[in-house]
Motif scaffolding. Structure first.
Motif, PDB file in Angstrom:
ATOM      1  N   ASP A  49      -6.045   0.995  -9.533  1.00 48.82           N
ATOM      2  CA  ASP A  49      -6.870   1.238 -10.718  1.00 48.82           C
ATOM      3  C   ASP A  49      -8.357   1.254 -10.380  1.00 48.82           C
ATOM      4  OD1 ASP A  49      -4.567   1.371 -12.154  1.00 48.82           O
ATOM      5  OD2 ASP A  49      -4.740  -0.636 -13.037  1.00 48.82           O
ATOM      6  N   ALA A  50      -8.737   0.496  -9.359  1.00 48.08           N
ATOM      7  CA  ALA A  50     -10.150   0.481  -8.970  1.00 48.08           C
ATOM      8  C   ALA A  50     -10.564   1.836  -8.415  1.00 48.08           C
ATOM      9  CB  ALA A  50     -10.395  -0.622  -7.936  1.00 48.08           C
ATOM     10  N   VAL A  51      -9.694   2.465  -7.661  1.00 46.91           N
ATOM     11  CA  VAL A  51      -9.993   3.809  -7.143  1.00 46.91           C
ATOM     12  C   VAL A  51     -10.072   4.802  -8.297  1.00 46.91           C
ATOM     13  CG1 VAL A  51      -9.078   5.723  -5.783  1.00 46.91           C
ATOM     14  CG2 VAL A  51      -9.030   3.402  -4.854  1.00 46.91           C
ATOM     15  N   ILE A  61      -1.426  -2.417   7.475  1.00 45.98           N
ATOM     16  CA  ILE A  61      -2.430  -1.469   7.975  1.00 45.98           C
ATOM     17  C   ILE A  61      -3.352  -2.137   8.989  1.00 45.98           C
ATOM     18  CG2 ILE A  61      -2.388   0.067   5.991  1.00 45.98           C
ATOM     19  CD1 ILE A  61      -5.362  -2.091   6.200  1.00 45.98           C
ATOM     20  N   ALA A  62      -3.136  -3.418   9.257  1.00 47.01           N
ATOM     21  CA  ALA A  62      -4.003  -4.113  10.208  1.00 47.01           C
ATOM     22  C   ALA A  62      -3.641  -3.713  11.630  1.00 47.01           C
ATOM     23  CB  ALA A  62      -3.858  -5.618  10.050  1.00 47.01           C
ATOM     24  N   GLN A  63      -4.668  -3.531  12.434  1.00 41.65           N
ATOM     25  CA  GLN A  63      -4.432  -3.224  13.840  1.00 41.65           C
ATOM     26  C   GLN A  63      -4.155  -4.522  14.568  1.00 41.65           C
ATOM     27  OE1 GLN A  63      -4.154  -0.487  15.415  1.00 41.65           O
ATOM     28  NE2 GLN A  63      -4.959   1.074  14.043  1.00 41.65           N
ATOM     29  N   LEU A  66     -12.023  10.004  -0.251  1.00 40.77           N
ATOM     30  CA  LEU A  66     -10.925   9.053  -0.137  1.00 40.77           C
ATOM     31  C   LEU A  66     -10.142   9.401   1.121  1.00 40.77           C
ATOM     32  CD1 LEU A  66      -9.715   6.714  -1.826  1.00 40.77           C
ATOM     33  CD2 LEU A  66      -8.175   8.393  -2.854  1.00 40.77           C
ATOM     34  N   GLU A  67     -10.000   8.443   2.029  1.00 43.96           N
ATOM     35  CA  GLU A  67      -9.296   8.713   3.274  1.00 43.96           C
ATOM     36  C   GLU A  67      -7.985   7.933   3.355  1.00 43.96           C
ATOM     37  OE1 GLU A  67     -12.248   7.211   3.206  1.00 43.96           O
ATOM     38  OE2 GLU A  67     -13.724   8.282   4.427  1.00 43.96           O
ATOM     39  N   VAL A  75      -5.213   5.776   5.530  1.00 50.40           N
ATOM     40  CA  VAL A  75      -5.278   4.766   6.576  1.00 50.40           C
ATOM     41  C   VAL A  75      -3.907   4.685   7.236  1.00 50.40           C
ATOM     42  CG1 VAL A  75      -5.764   2.356   7.107  1.00 50.40           C
ATOM     43  CG2 VAL A  75      -6.926   3.470   5.205  1.00 50.40           C
ATOM     44  N   LYS A  76      -3.882   4.698   8.551  1.00 52.70           N
ATOM     45  CA  LYS A  76      -2.615   4.669   9.266  1.00 52.70           C
ATOM     46  C   LYS A  76      -1.903   3.335   9.061  1.00 52.70           C
ATOM     47  CE  LYS A  76      -0.486   5.495  13.751  1.00 52.70           C
ATOM     48  NZ  LYS A  76      -0.711   5.741  15.172  1.00 52.70           N
ATOM     49  N   PRO A 120      -1.315  -5.756   2.957  1.00 56.46           N
ATOM     50  CA  PRO A 120      -2.446  -5.354   3.812  1.00 56.46           C
ATOM     51  C   PRO A 120      -2.169  -5.513   5.299  1.00 56.46           C
ATOM     52  CG  PRO A 120      -3.217  -6.674   1.977  1.00 56.46           C
ATOM     53  CD  PRO A 120      -1.723  -6.712   1.936  1.00 56.46           C
ATOM     54  N   THR A 131      -9.184  -1.569  10.912  1.00 56.70           N
ATOM     55  CA  THR A 131      -8.363  -0.393  11.155  1.00 56.70           C
ATOM     56  C   THR A 131      -9.198   0.881  11.138  1.00 56.70           C
ATOM     57  OG1 THR A 131      -6.478  -1.490  10.141  1.00 56.70           O
ATOM     58  CG2 THR A 131      -6.356   0.899  10.326  1.00 56.70           C
ATOM     59  N   GLU A 185       3.183  -0.459  -3.580  1.00 58.14           N
ATOM     60  CA  GLU A 185       2.305  -1.532  -3.115  1.00 58.14           C
ATOM     61  C   GLU A 185       2.737  -1.927  -1.713  1.00 58.14           C
ATOM     62  OE1 GLU A 185       1.950  -4.844  -5.726  1.00 58.14           O
ATOM     63  OE2 GLU A 185       0.334  -5.747  -4.543  1.00 58.14           O
ATOM     64  N   ILE A 186       1.766  -2.004  -0.817  1.00 57.26           N
ATOM     65  CA  ILE A 186       2.083  -2.454   0.533  1.00 57.26           C
ATOM     66  C   ILE A 186       1.265  -3.693   0.854  1.00 57.26           C
ATOM     67  CG2 ILE A 186       2.595  -0.092   1.288  1.00 57.26           C
ATOM     68  CD1 ILE A 186       0.008  -0.247   2.996  1.00 57.26           C
ATOM     69  N   MET A 214      -1.965  -3.833  -1.660  1.00 57.56           N
ATOM     70  CA  MET A 214      -2.712  -2.609  -1.805  1.00 57.56           C
ATOM     71  C   MET A 214      -1.809  -1.572  -2.442  1.00 57.56           C
ATOM     72  SD  MET A 214      -4.533  -2.554   1.955  1.00 57.56           S
ATOM     73  CE  MET A 214      -5.741  -1.293   1.502  1.00 57.56           C
ATOM     74  N   ALA A 244      -9.343  -6.482   7.175  1.00 57.26           N
ATOM     75  CA  ALA A 244      -8.260  -5.792   7.879  1.00 57.26           C
ATOM     76  C   ALA A 244      -8.419  -4.285   7.766  1.00 57.26           C
ATOM     77  CB  ALA A 244      -6.911  -6.215   7.296  1.00 57.26           C
ATOM     78  N   LEU A 302     -12.223   1.298  -2.143  1.00 57.33           N
ATOM     79  CA  LEU A 302     -12.554   2.317  -3.142  1.00 57.33           C
ATOM     80  C   LEU A 302     -12.749   3.684  -2.519  1.00 57.33           C
ATOM     81  CD1 LEU A 302     -15.037   0.701  -5.698  1.00 57.33           C
ATOM     82  CD2 LEU A 302     -12.609   1.186  -5.953  1.00 57.33           C
ATOM     83  N   GLY A 303     -12.663   3.764  -1.204  1.00 54.38           N
ATOM     84  CA  GLY A 303     -12.937   5.018  -0.532  1.00 54.38           C
ATOM     85  C   GLY A 303     -14.291   4.975   0.154  1.00 54.38           C
ATOM     86  N   ARG A 338      -8.350  -7.877  -7.944  1.00 58.65           N
ATOM     87  CA  ARG A 338      -7.054  -7.428  -7.457  1.00 58.65           C
ATOM     88  C   ARG A 338      -6.853  -7.800  -5.997  1.00 58.65           C
ATOM     89  NH1 ARG A 338      -7.895  -3.954 -11.615  1.00 58.65           N
ATOM     90  NH2 ARG A 338      -9.658  -2.962 -10.634  1.00 58.65           N
TER      91      ARG A 338
END
Lengths: 133, 100
Positions: free
Chosen positions: B53-55, B93-95, B33-34, B36-37, B90, A39, B87-88, B1, A35, A90-91, A25
Motif C-alpha cells: 500500500d505504501a508503494v 531477498i537478503a544477500q 520501481l525496480e 529485487v532478486k 525480507p 541486495t 508476502e515474502i 514485504m 537487507a 517505495l522504489g 508496515r
C-alpha cells in the motif's frame, strides 16, 4: 563489537515510528530496509553502477521525543550522468543533493517521499562506519 | 514485504514502463520501481517487485500517486491485479554474502 552493531542500532527504532506511517508496515521487519539496500548495492555494483548504503536517524518534529532510523541505497544512474537516486521499499526517487553529502541526501530522501516532517539527526554511508576488525 | 513474484525481464519491463510514463509527459524520470532478486526460499531465482500500500500511495509529481496514472493500473493488471500480490519474508531477498 559496539561499532560493528552501529548500523543496526541506527535502524533499531524503525519499529517505533508513528502509527499510520509507511514504516509501520515494517514494524515486524526492522531490518528490512538494510537487507533490501544490501541486495540492491550488490546488484547495482555488479552492473558497474556507483552505489552504496546510506543509514540515517531522524526525528518527527510533530512528535516530540520521536526517533526513527532508515536505510536507503544511494546510486548514480545512468552512468556518466550526474543524476542521484535513492532506493528503498517505495522504489527509487531522484534526489538533488551532492553525492558525498550523506546528511543532504538523507534530507532529500525524506522530502521526496513526502515525509517533510522528519528532521535528520545523523546520516552516514554504511561503508564509512568503522568496525572493530 | 508485499508485492509480485515475477521474472527479471517482466520487472525490467515494468521499470521501463514507469520511466516512459513520465518521459512521455515531458517529465524527467522522478520515481521508478525496480525488481529485487530473490536469493532464498521457495521463490529463489525469481524477482520480487514491491507493491504494498505504501508503494501504491507513493508521492509523485504534483501530489499525485502511482494509482492516478492509467499506465500503472495497466501494469498492475498485467501482473495479475492487486489480489495476485504475495508476502515474502525480507530474508528471502537478503544477500547471504553480505553482513549488514
Amino acid at each position: 563489537m559496539i561499532l560493528r552493531l552501529l548500523p543496526l542500532l541506527l535502524l533499531a527504532s524503525c519499529a517505533t515510528t508513528p502509527p499510520d506511517s509507511p514504516e509501520q508496515r515494517l514494524a515486524g521487519y526492522p531490518e528490512t530496509c538494510l537487507a533490501l539496500s544490501a541486495t540492491m548495492v550488490e546488484s547495482l555494483t555488479r552492473q558497474g553502477v556507483d552505489a552504496e548504503t546510506l543509514v540515517y536517524r531522524m526525528v518527527d518534529i510533530t512528535k516530540p521525543g520521536s526517533d526513527a532510523g532508515h536505510a536507503v541505497t544511494v546510486y548514480m544512474h545512468p552512468r556518466g550522468q550526474n543524476k542521484l537516486w535513492t532506493h528503498d521499499q517505495l522504489g527509487s526517487y531522484r534526489v538533488r543533493a551532492y553525492r558525498k553529502d550523506p546528511a543532504g541526501i538523507a534530507k532529500q530522501s525524506e522530502i521526496v517521499r513526502g515525509r517533510t516532517w522528519n528532521r535528520i539527526t545523523q546520516a552516514q554511508f554504511l561503508n564509512q562506519i568503522p568496525n572493530d576488525t | 514485504m508485499i508485492g509480485y513474484i515475477t521474472t527479471a525481464e517482466t520487472a525490467a519491463m515494468v521499470t521501463d514502463a514507469i520511466r516512459l510514463a513520465q518521459t512521455s509527459r515531458g517529465l524527467e524520470p522522478y520515481w521508478i520501481l525496480e525488481g529485487v532478486k530473490i536469493t532464498s526460499g521457495p521463490h529463489a531465482g525469481k524477482t520480487f517487485l514491491p507493491c504494498d500500500d505504501a508503494v501504491l500511495s507513493a508521492p509523485l509529481h504534483r501530489g499525485t500517486h502511482p494509482t492516478d496514472y492509467p499506465e500503472f493500473a495497466e501494469l498492475v493488471a498485467m501482473l495479475g491485479g492487486l489480489d495476485a500480490r504475495v508476502e515474502i519474508d525480507p530474508s528471502e531477498i537478503a544477500q547471504p554474502s553480505i553482513e549488514p
